[in-house]
Scaffold this active site. Sequence first.
Site, PDB file in Angstrom:
ATOM      1  N   LYS A  22      -1.995  36.184   9.351  1.00 45.11           N
ATOM      2  CA  LYS A  22      -1.458  35.281   8.322  1.00 45.11           C
ATOM      3  C   LYS A  22      -1.680  35.865   6.932  1.00 45.11           C
ATOM      4  O   LYS A  22      -0.778  35.860   6.092  1.00 45.11           O
ATOM      5  CB  LYS A  22      -2.154  33.915   8.417  1.00 45.11           C
ATOM      6  CG  LYS A  22      -1.826  32.983   7.266  1.00 45.11           C
ATOM      7  CD  LYS A  22      -2.571  31.662   7.352  1.00 45.11           C
ATOM      8  CE  LYS A  22      -3.933  31.671   6.751  1.00 45.11           C
ATOM      9  NZ  LYS A  22      -3.985  31.501   5.283  1.00 45.11           N
ATOM     10  N   ASN A  23      -2.888  36.354   6.690  1.00 40.64           N
ATOM     11  CA  ASN A  23      -3.224  36.806   5.340  1.00 40.64           C
ATOM     12  C   ASN A  23      -2.534  38.106   4.946  1.00 40.64           C
ATOM     13  O   ASN A  23      -2.617  38.523   3.793  1.00 40.64           O
ATOM     14  CB  ASN A  23      -4.746  36.942   5.182  1.00 40.64           C
ATOM     15  CG  ASN A  23      -5.405  35.584   5.038  1.00 40.64           C
ATOM     16  OD1 ASN A  23      -4.734  34.557   4.987  1.00 40.64           O
ATOM     17  ND2 ASN A  23      -6.727  35.577   4.977  1.00 40.64           N
ATOM     18  N   CYS A 126      -6.690  25.268   0.492  1.00 42.79           N
ATOM     19  CA  CYS A 126      -7.918  24.793   1.128  1.00 42.79           C
ATOM     20  C   CYS A 126      -8.930  24.340   0.076  1.00 42.79           C
ATOM     21  O   CYS A 126      -9.099  24.985  -0.953  1.00 42.79           O
ATOM     22  CB  CYS A 126      -8.571  25.921   1.925  1.00 42.79           C
ATOM     23  SG  CYS A 126      -7.933  26.097   3.578  1.00 42.79           S
ATOM     24  N   ARG A 131     -11.966  27.990  -6.792  1.00 53.46           N
ATOM     25  CA  ARG A 131     -10.933  29.015  -6.598  1.00 53.46           C
ATOM     26  C   ARG A 131     -10.014  29.182  -7.806  1.00 53.46           C
ATOM     27  O   ARG A 131      -8.821  28.858  -7.747  1.00 53.46           O
ATOM     28  CB  ARG A 131     -10.118  28.726  -5.340  1.00 53.46           C
ATOM     29  CG  ARG A 131     -10.983  28.697  -4.117  1.00 53.46           C
ATOM     30  CD  ARG A 131     -10.191  28.600  -2.850  1.00 53.46           C
ATOM     31  NE  ARG A 131      -9.688  29.881  -2.385  1.00 53.46           N
ATOM     32  CZ  ARG A 131      -9.066  30.035  -1.230  1.00 53.46           C
ATOM     33  NH1 ARG A 131      -8.854  29.023  -0.464  1.00 53.46           N
ATOM     34  NH2 ARG A 131      -8.638  31.213  -0.873  1.00 53.46           N
ATOM     35  N   ASP A 316     -14.074  34.209   6.079  1.00 56.11           N
ATOM     36  CA  ASP A 316     -13.157  33.469   6.948  1.00 56.11           C
ATOM     37  C   ASP A 316     -13.669  33.344   8.391  1.00 56.11           C
ATOM     38  O   ASP A 316     -13.036  32.677   9.211  1.00 56.11           O
ATOM     39  CB  ASP A 316     -11.772  34.133   6.961  1.00 56.11           C
ATOM     40  CG  ASP A 316     -11.005  33.855   5.677  1.00 56.11           C
ATOM     41  OD1 ASP A 316     -11.453  33.019   4.873  1.00 56.11           O
ATOM     42  OD2 ASP A 316      -9.946  34.495   5.479  1.00 56.11           O
ATOM     43  N   ARG A 408      -1.879  25.541  10.212  1.00 54.76           N
ATOM     44  CA  ARG A 408      -1.599  26.431   9.080  1.00 54.76           C
ATOM     45  C   ARG A 408      -1.960  27.866   9.424  1.00 54.76           C
ATOM     46  O   ARG A 408      -1.367  28.793   8.868  1.00 54.76           O
ATOM     47  CB  ARG A 408      -2.438  26.004   7.857  1.00 54.76           C
ATOM     48  CG  ARG A 408      -1.985  24.731   7.206  1.00 54.76           C
ATOM     49  CD  ARG A 408      -2.723  24.519   5.906  1.00 54.76           C
ATOM     50  NE  ARG A 408      -2.833  25.778   5.185  1.00 54.76           N
ATOM     51  CZ  ARG A 408      -3.887  26.149   4.470  1.00 54.76           C
ATOM     52  NH1 ARG A 408      -4.918  25.377   4.355  1.00 54.76           N
ATOM     53  NH2 ARG A 408      -3.888  27.306   3.850  1.00 54.76           N
TER      54      ARG A 408
HETATM   55  C1  UD1 Z   1      -8.055  35.481   0.349  1.00 55.00           C
HETATM   56  C2  UD1 Z   1      -7.720  34.934   1.705  1.00 55.00           C
HETATM   57  C3  UD1 Z   1      -8.790  33.962   2.169  1.00 55.00           C
HETATM   58  C4  UD1 Z   1     -10.156  34.634   2.111  1.00 55.00           C
HETATM   59  C5  UD1 Z   1     -10.401  35.249   0.738  1.00 55.00           C
HETATM   60  C6  UD1 Z   1     -11.688  36.065   0.684  1.00 55.00           C
HETATM   61  C7  UD1 Z   1      -5.307  34.937   1.833  1.00 55.00           C
HETATM   62  C8  UD1 Z   1      -4.052  34.144   1.901  1.00 55.00           C
HETATM   63  N1  UD1 Z   1      -6.428  34.254   1.657  1.00 55.00           N
HETATM   64  O1  UD1 Z   1      -8.080  34.393  -0.564  1.00 55.00           O
HETATM   65  O2  UD1 Z   1      -8.491  33.557   3.505  1.00 55.00           O
HETATM   66  O3  UD1 Z   1     -11.158  33.678   2.374  1.00 55.00           O
HETATM   67  O4  UD1 Z   1      -9.322  36.125   0.384  1.00 55.00           O
HETATM   68  O5  UD1 Z   1     -11.671  37.064   1.645  1.00 55.00           O
HETATM   69  O6  UD1 Z   1      -5.293  36.136   1.956  1.00 55.00           O
HETATM   70  N2  UD1 Z   1     -11.906  34.446  -7.880  1.00 55.00           N
HETATM   71  C9  UD1 Z   1     -12.072  34.201  -9.221  1.00 55.00           C
HETATM   72  N3  UD1 Z   1     -10.978  34.302 -10.036  1.00 55.00           N
HETATM   73  C10 UD1 Z   1      -9.750  34.655  -9.565  1.00 55.00           C
HETATM   74  C11 UD1 Z   1      -9.590  34.918  -8.189  1.00 55.00           C
HETATM   75  C12 UD1 Z   1     -10.688  34.816  -7.371  1.00 55.00           C
HETATM   76  O7  UD1 Z   1     -13.175  33.883  -9.670  1.00 55.00           O
HETATM   77  O8  UD1 Z   1      -8.806  34.738 -10.362  1.00 55.00           O
HETATM   78  C13 UD1 Z   1     -13.061  34.337  -6.973  1.00 55.00           C
HETATM   79  C14 UD1 Z   1     -12.876  33.242  -5.918  1.00 55.00           C
HETATM   80  O9  UD1 Z   1     -13.223  31.970  -6.421  1.00 55.00           O
HETATM   81  C15 UD1 Z   1     -13.825  33.724  -4.850  1.00 55.00           C
HETATM   82  C16 UD1 Z   1     -13.693  35.254  -4.933  1.00 55.00           C
HETATM   83  O10 UD1 Z   1     -13.173  35.524  -6.229  1.00 55.00           O
HETATM   84  O11 UD1 Z   1     -15.139  33.362  -5.181  1.00 55.00           O
HETATM   85  C17 UD1 Z   1     -12.801  35.876  -3.898  1.00 55.00           C
HETATM   86  O12 UD1 Z   1     -11.543  35.211  -3.890  1.00 55.00           O
HETATM   87  P1  UD1 Z   1     -10.206  35.968  -3.456  1.00 55.00           P
HETATM   88  O13 UD1 Z   1     -10.571  37.239  -2.770  1.00 55.00           O
HETATM   89  O14 UD1 Z   1      -9.310  36.043  -4.616  1.00 55.00           O
HETATM   90  O15 UD1 Z   1      -9.604  34.961  -2.401  1.00 55.00           O
HETATM   91  P2  UD1 Z   1      -8.061  34.660  -2.126  1.00 55.00           P
HETATM   92  O16 UD1 Z   1      -7.256  35.862  -2.413  1.00 55.00           O
HETATM   93  O17 UD1 Z   1      -7.698  33.377  -2.751  1.00 55.00           O
END
Ligand code: UD1
Length: 431
Positions: A22-23, A126, A131, A316, A408
């Site tokens: 999915k990711n 989620c 986030r 995850d 999902r």
């Molecule tokens: C993706 C995955 C999710 C997984 C996560 C971490 C998808 C669709 N989702 O989510 O399943 O759990 O990676 O492996 O691929 N952060 C900030 N600012 C930002 C962006 C992120 O502070 O602008 C923080 C987040 O709050 C979190 C960390 O960075 O603490 C990692 O988040 P991120 O790797 O961006 O997660 P996603 O890409 O949303």
Amino acid sequence: MDRIRIVGGKPLNGTIPVSGAKNAALPLMIASLLTRETLTLENVPRLADVNLLIRILGNQGVDYRLDGKRVGDAPHAGQTIHLDAPTIVDTTAPYDLVSRMRASFWVIAPLLARMGEAKVSLPGGCAIGTRPVDLLLMALEKLGADLEIDSGYVIAKAKKGLRGGEIDFPKVTVGGTHTALMAASLAHGSTLIKNAACEPEVRDLADCLVKMGARIKGAGTSTIEIEGVASLSGARHAVLPDRIEAGTYAFAVAMTGGEILLEGADESLLPVVLDVLRETGARVEQTSRGLIVARNGGGIKPVDIITEPFPGFPTDLQAQFMALMTRAEGTSHITETIFENRFMHVQELARLGARIRLAGDVAIVEGREKLKGAPVMATDLRASVSLVIAALAAEGETLVHRVYHLDRGFERLEEKLQACGAQVERLREPG
Ligand code: UD1
């Protein structure tokens, strides 16, 4: 709302085909916005999130076509989707769609890179912590975007197009890296991404972008170099196997006992996870068809884990691992470092008899011999599947409510588990 009824206590034995990730599928589908030509994606999982993203992209002007079954296809082969965005008709992604799936926020990058503008609602998804998207926006600014936040929308502009730049992420972010990769591929000049996410899904996106004509070096490592090109072409790409799905079923069999072949699973995608699994007492073996995971007799050993960006233990799989540890012969410590609010499964696991204490970002799990079925509530995608795993190993009946979270991210979950001898059924809401 549908529920899932599980009568636990049976070992799992058989074969589970691993679906496309999915990711990886989601960012790959979003990459279709970068080109006027057809992007064909194979091995796309049949999931609610994929269908929702098709709707969101449709709003932007992306047509899609699904292939029917072909001679020689495996009975449960993933779907092939052709995505066509010859003309972008709308550069706005509205709240009612984006708020339902966080990853859809990433459309901001290709829309901005191709059209010079995008208006995208701040995301939902989620409920696991705040986030934010500050790092995604920082990356776009480094590539020359003008950003404004107005009434819950990010309004991004780059009238003369994006230009290459240096993006140094203070924290590893998967979404930030996807966004930067897509934007920089169509920017003028070269971009350097430092502290990039090394997740296999980032590499999968980069591999597809390269097939589309992008010039990218270093994807899958923490430093990525991109030389922007004027336009990208169509391509054909197969989505990589879902390491989170594979890890989930691996923990399930480690908990219930039995032996399963995770067809198509690849150990290189699960480096720390499989070491941890072996430490708990499971047998893991890579074969040409996939991974065999077995636990026949012997107790479950407690193991401490800390979630980390790839190649560390994935956040995850944290909830699923916690389910396994609830039956360990001793105490384990599970430290969550990626998302601050990702322990909502704790109180639901407790309803099945698990003994878990929280101390800040650490869950202290005191294993016990038996769990007992109970009604439980799915709270987020990965948490819900941890309840399913625990229920498979619990005595008696568990009813999992709010299973739309499972739909999902887990393709044909009941069917895959039933094929391995589990007593699982979906109770459909009438009407
Ligand atoms: C993706 C995955 C999710 C997984 C996560 C971490 C998808 C669709 N989702 O989510 O399943 O759990 O990676 O492996 O691929 N952060 C900030 N600012 C930002 C962006 C992120 O502070 O602008 C923080 C987040 O709050 C979190 C960390 O960075 O603490 C990692 O988040 P991120 O790797 O961006 O997660 P996603 O890409 O949303």
